[in-house]
Every structure is written in C-alpha cells, then in structure tokens.
Scaffold this motif. Sequence first.
Motif, PDB file in Angstrom:
ATOM      1  N   LYS A 197       0.792  -1.175  -0.112  1.00 22.82           N
ATOM      2  CA  LYS A 197       0.047  -0.171   0.130  1.00 22.82           C
ATOM      3  C   LYS A 197       0.891   1.331   0.036  1.00 22.82           C
ATOM      4  N   TRP A 198       0.167   2.305  -0.479  1.00 19.83           N
ATOM      5  CA  TRP A 198       0.955   3.683  -0.101  1.00 19.83           C
ATOM      6  C   TRP A 198       0.033   4.597   0.673  1.00 19.83           C
ATOM      7  N   GLY A 199       0.758   5.602   1.181  1.00 21.33           N
ATOM      8  CA  GLY A 199       0.004   6.980   1.743  1.00 21.33           C
ATOM      9  C   GLY A 199       0.193   6.792   3.249  1.00 21.33           C
ATOM     10  N   TYR A 200       0.853   5.939   4.032  1.00 23.87           N
ATOM     11  CA  TYR A 200       1.167   6.166   5.470  1.00 23.87           C
ATOM     12  C   TYR A 200       2.589   6.106   5.547  1.00 23.87           C
ATOM     13  N   THR A 201       3.109   6.668   6.275  1.00 25.49           N
ATOM     14  CA  THR A 201       4.770   6.679   6.755  1.00 25.49           C
ATOM     15  C   THR A 201       4.939   6.309   8.228  1.00 25.49           C
TER      16      THR A 201
ATOM     17  N   TYR B 122      -1.410  -3.245  -5.585  1.00 23.23           N
ATOM     18  CA  TYR B 122      -0.887  -1.886  -5.030  1.00 23.23           C
ATOM     19  C   TYR B 122      -2.182  -1.032  -4.832  1.00 23.23           C
ATOM     20  N   GLN B 123      -2.084  -0.861  -3.165  1.00 26.32           N
ATOM     21  CA  GLN B 123      -3.585  -0.138  -2.683  1.00 26.32           C
ATOM     22  C   GLN B 123      -3.237   1.099  -2.046  1.00 26.32           C
ATOM     23  N   ILE B 124      -4.183   2.142  -2.033  1.00 27.39           N
ATOM     24  CA  ILE B 124      -4.180   3.270  -1.437  1.00 27.39           C
ATOM     25  C   ILE B 124      -4.321   2.814  -0.071  1.00 27.39           C
ATOM     26  N   HIS B 125      -3.818   3.179   1.087  1.00 23.59           N
ATOM     27  CA  HIS B 125      -3.667   2.841   2.536  1.00 23.59           C
ATOM     28  C   HIS B 125      -4.738   3.472   3.066  1.00 23.59           C
ATOM     29  N   SER B 126      -5.888   2.842   3.659  1.00 26.73           N
ATOM     30  CA  SER B 126      -7.016   3.743   4.124  1.00 26.73           C
ATOM     31  C   SER B 126      -7.388   4.961   3.361  1.00 26.73           C
TER      32      SER B 126
ATOM     33  N   LYS C 148      -1.571   8.858 -12.108  1.00 27.90           N
ATOM     34  CA  LYS C 148      -0.587   8.013 -11.746  1.00 27.90           C
ATOM     35  C   LYS C 148      -0.730   6.706 -11.299  1.00 27.90           C
ATOM     36  N   LEU C 149      -1.809   6.353 -10.510  1.00 24.80           N
ATOM     37  CA  LEU C 149      -2.336   4.840 -10.344  1.00 24.80           C
ATOM     38  C   LEU C 149      -2.507   4.189 -11.631  1.00 24.80           C
TER      39      LEU C 149
ATOM     40  N   GLY D 254      -5.776  -1.001  -6.136  1.00 22.75           N
ATOM     41  CA  GLY D 254      -6.826  -1.078  -4.924  1.00 22.75           C
ATOM     42  C   GLY D 254      -6.858   0.110  -3.871  1.00 22.75           C
ATOM     43  N   ILE D 255      -7.920  -0.047  -2.954  1.00 25.26           N
ATOM     44  CA  ILE D 255      -7.802   0.722  -1.780  1.00 25.26           C
ATOM     45  C   ILE D 255      -8.063  -0.373  -0.628  1.00 25.26           C
ATOM     46  N   SER D 256      -7.770   0.145   0.433  1.00 20.22           N
ATOM     47  CA  SER D 256      -7.875  -0.423   1.994  1.00 20.22           C
ATOM     48  C   SER D 256      -8.712   0.471   2.408  1.00 20.22           C
ATOM     49  N   THR D 257      -9.835   0.215   3.464  1.00 24.49           N
ATOM     50  CA  THR D 257     -10.630   0.984   3.989  1.00 24.49           C
ATOM     51  C   THR D 257     -10.657   0.732   5.713  1.00 24.49           C
TER      52      THR D 257
END
Length: 321
Positions: free
Chosen positions: A86-90, A130-134, A150-151, A163-166
């Motif tokens: 996923k991506w979006g959190y560090t 490859y998912q958007i994190h939350s 970009k995705l 994908g996404i995660s929720t």
Amino acid sequence: MTKEKPKTEIGLGMAALGRPEYINIDSGERDKSELAFRANALKVLDDAYEKGVRYFDTAPSYGKGEEFLKAWNDDRKHTDVVFGTKWGYTYVANWQLGYDGPHEVKEHSLGKLTEQWQVSKELLPALQYYQIHSATFESGVLENQPVLEKLLEIKRTTGLKIGISTSGPDQRKVIEKALQISINGDVVFDSFQVTFNMLEQATLPVLRKVQAQGKKLIIKEALANGRVFPNERYPHYKSLYTTLQTLAERYQVGIDAIALRFVMDYLQPDYVLSGAADINQLDQNLKANTFTLDEEELAELTKAKVDSTAYWKERSQLSWD
C-alpha cells in the motif's frame, strides 16, 4: 455449467511482523529488538509458505514489513507467491517502544505516492496488488486527479491490480465511491481490502457488489483486533464469547480459527488475512482451513454484529502494544 467460485485463501499480513507495536489487545511480552523481529518474520514467512500460504500483504507503515518480505523472497526465490502493498502512510515511530504520538502519518499526495512507489516496486514481479492505504473522503484521494492518473499509469506499465484499503465507519460509502471512479473510460480500482468480521458487518451490501463486478476482495481484521477473544472489558460480547467457545470446542480449534472461518464461509472473499505475530498464532489461524461452518452456525454468528460507529469508537480506544 456454473463455474464454482474459488475457495477463500488465508493470506499473511505483515503489520504485526514488521514493527514492534501494533493496535491490538495486549499480545504479551516478547523481544522487540529489530534483530529479533527480522528473525521472527523470516521464520513466520517460511512457516506460512510451507503450510500453503501464498498471499502476503504489507505496507511502508508496517515498519520493516516491505524490507523483511523482500529480503525473504530475494533469498527463497519463490515463483508462486503473490504480494500486496500500500501507499499513503509513513511509519514514524522509528522502532521507539512506547512511542508518544501517532506511530504512522497519513499523506495521500502525489509526492508521497511517487516516493513510496520507488521503494514498493522493488517487490515486483511478485507484487500484484497496489493499494491506497485507508482511503477516506477527508484525505481527498478519491478526487485527486493527478494521483488517480499516476495509479492508472502504474497499472498500465506493470499490470498491477490497483486497489484501496478501508477503515472506519465510512467504509461502505468510500467503497461505493471508489467503484464509480474511471478516467477516460479506464476503471481505476480492481481490488478492495476491507475490515469485516462478526462485529463489523456494515459493508456487506457493497462487498456483494464488489464481488458481483469481479473485483478482488481481501478481508483484514477478521479477529476485530483481538476483541473476539473473551475479555472482561467487553461484557456486552458475553453471548458471542459463549457461542465462539462452543464452536471452538465442537471443531477442536481456537476461537481465532472460528472467526476466520466465519469470514471465509459467510462472505467468501478472495483472501482473508492472518495477522499472526509468530508461528504458533499462524498455525492456530490456519486451522480455519480444516472445517466449514454450517448455515445455522453462520446465522448465529451474524447476530453478533454491532453498530459500525460504536465498533470504530471502541477500536480507537485500543492501545499500541
């Protein structure tokens, strides 16, 4: 002749393997040094593969999760594993035990996507999700045209499922929105990683829609961050605890296996994730593969569902252990 839906596979999530503390009911004392975590992660990954697990799910915010997974697969060279990240959190706790403050920081910007993709793409060719994190409405990511483009570019050049995660009480609405997103006729999202369990079932209608559209469905937090296990702090789950104990004795497995099997039989997603922190937990989780629940048992467990807002409020009060 109707094609039979493939059985749900148990995958392994890296959240409890890649960083020393995680939101959960207290998991007890253990060596939380980075060296010990790496050794344990490699051992659990080997055990999982040996016992038939082929899907492995990680994220940059899972501490060293991506690094451990890559090191393991570079060494083992398995050709039949499937990775998701996923991506979006560090991850910002930097292995500091008892870190005071958020352990991970959310940023759904094009810059963060570009930065984290440079690292995550090293998981190719095993990487398939490859998912958007939350993903949330608040972050604006589902309306961020440069990010969505970009995705799609990543999808076109790699063949990845995007994908996404929720998480949170708005999961259902977020998934509904994501299902409708396309750019110049190209659908953006192919997979959905969602929190679903006996207590949190609010997404059921939209998840049926996800499945009907042939999208991939991955379920996380099937054990409700440990709340399915008997706990005096949650007297309102007493009836559920009794039912779970009865079923566990009937099938000669742990309550964790019943919770996982509930998701596998009731929802039938593509994957349900084990969040095991060690070999023993993983082996107990994988016992979910040894039996099935009948319709009467499933009906009894579905009665455990609670109000989604209350569920997420309760979850927000769990500590990082």
